[in-house]
Design a protein around this motif. Sequence first.
Motif, PDB file in Angstrom:
ATOM      1  N   ILE A 180       0.927  -1.266  -0.174  1.00  0.00           N
ATOM      2  CA  ILE A 180      -0.083   0.048   0.043  1.00  0.00           C
ATOM      3  C   ILE A 180       0.813   1.191  -0.159  1.00  0.00           C
ATOM      4  CG2 ILE A 180      -2.020  -1.200   0.995  1.00  0.00           C
ATOM      5  CD1 ILE A 180      -1.235   0.496   3.785  1.00  0.00           C
ATOM      6  N   LYS A 195      -1.695   4.790  -3.557  1.00  0.00           N
ATOM      7  CA  LYS A 195      -2.351   3.400  -3.229  1.00  0.00           C
ATOM      8  C   LYS A 195      -3.378   3.681  -2.227  1.00  0.00           C
ATOM      9  CE  LYS A 195       0.782   0.398  -5.475  1.00  0.00           C
ATOM     10  NZ  LYS A 195       2.092  -0.424  -5.367  1.00  0.00           N
ATOM     11  N   VAL A 196      -2.723   4.291  -1.334  1.00  0.00           N
ATOM     12  CA  VAL A 196      -3.882   4.513   0.115  1.00  0.00           C
ATOM     13  C   VAL A 196      -5.257   5.235  -0.344  1.00  0.00           C
ATOM     14  CG1 VAL A 196      -4.209   5.292   2.386  1.00  0.00           C
ATOM     15  CG2 VAL A 196      -2.185   3.900   1.961  1.00  0.00           C
ATOM     16  N   LEU A 251      -7.258   2.884  -2.485  1.00  0.00           N
ATOM     17  CA  LEU A 251      -8.020   2.115  -1.665  1.00  0.00           C
ATOM     18  C   LEU A 251      -9.239   2.769  -0.799  1.00  0.00           C
ATOM     19  CD1 LEU A 251      -5.017  -0.276  -0.268  1.00  0.00           C
ATOM     20  CD2 LEU A 251      -6.842  -0.699  -2.008  1.00  0.00           C
ATOM     21  N   LEU A 307      -2.140  -2.967  -7.384  1.00  0.00           N
ATOM     22  CA  LEU A 307      -3.159  -3.381  -6.354  1.00  0.00           C
ATOM     23  C   LEU A 307      -3.910  -4.769  -6.856  1.00  0.00           C
ATOM     24  CD1 LEU A 307      -4.526   0.052  -5.458  1.00  0.00           C
ATOM     25  CD2 LEU A 307      -3.147  -1.280  -3.807  1.00  0.00           C
ATOM     26  N   MET A 321      -5.703  -6.982  -3.874  1.00  0.00           N
ATOM     27  CA  MET A 321      -6.213  -5.718  -3.010  1.00  0.00           C
ATOM     28  C   MET A 321      -7.530  -5.324  -3.744  1.00  0.00           C
ATOM     29  SD  MET A 321      -4.242  -5.623  -0.284  1.00  0.00           S
ATOM     30  CE  MET A 321      -4.889  -4.052   0.549  1.00  0.00           C
TER      31      MET A 321
END
Length: 103
Positions: A18, A23-24, A27, A59, A64
């Motif tokens: 992450i 990426k965070v 998500l 991801l 994810m």
Amino acid sequence: MIRKENYSCPIQAVLDVIGGKWKVNILWHIGEDIKRFNQIKADIPPITKKMLSQQLKDLEENGMVSRKVYAEVPPKVEYSLTEKGKSILPLLNTMCEWGRKNL
């Protein structure tokens, strides 16, 4: 793909999955929803389409994010979090709360 034997510390594995600038955010914005590419892009205006595509691919490779393609014209693609992706939401919520308290 993350391999257990490559890490002496589990936190490094988390950061590899992450970590980075986007990426965070990706998500977080997908969350419990199903979103199309342009919806995610609209939620994160500074990210380029190329970078968003690359980050979603990373991801997805790490399990994810799930990508579902519909056989339509024009093509329709939806993104959602996998169970593994959803399992990180409590951590993201904690990070968000920490940010609110410490900004």
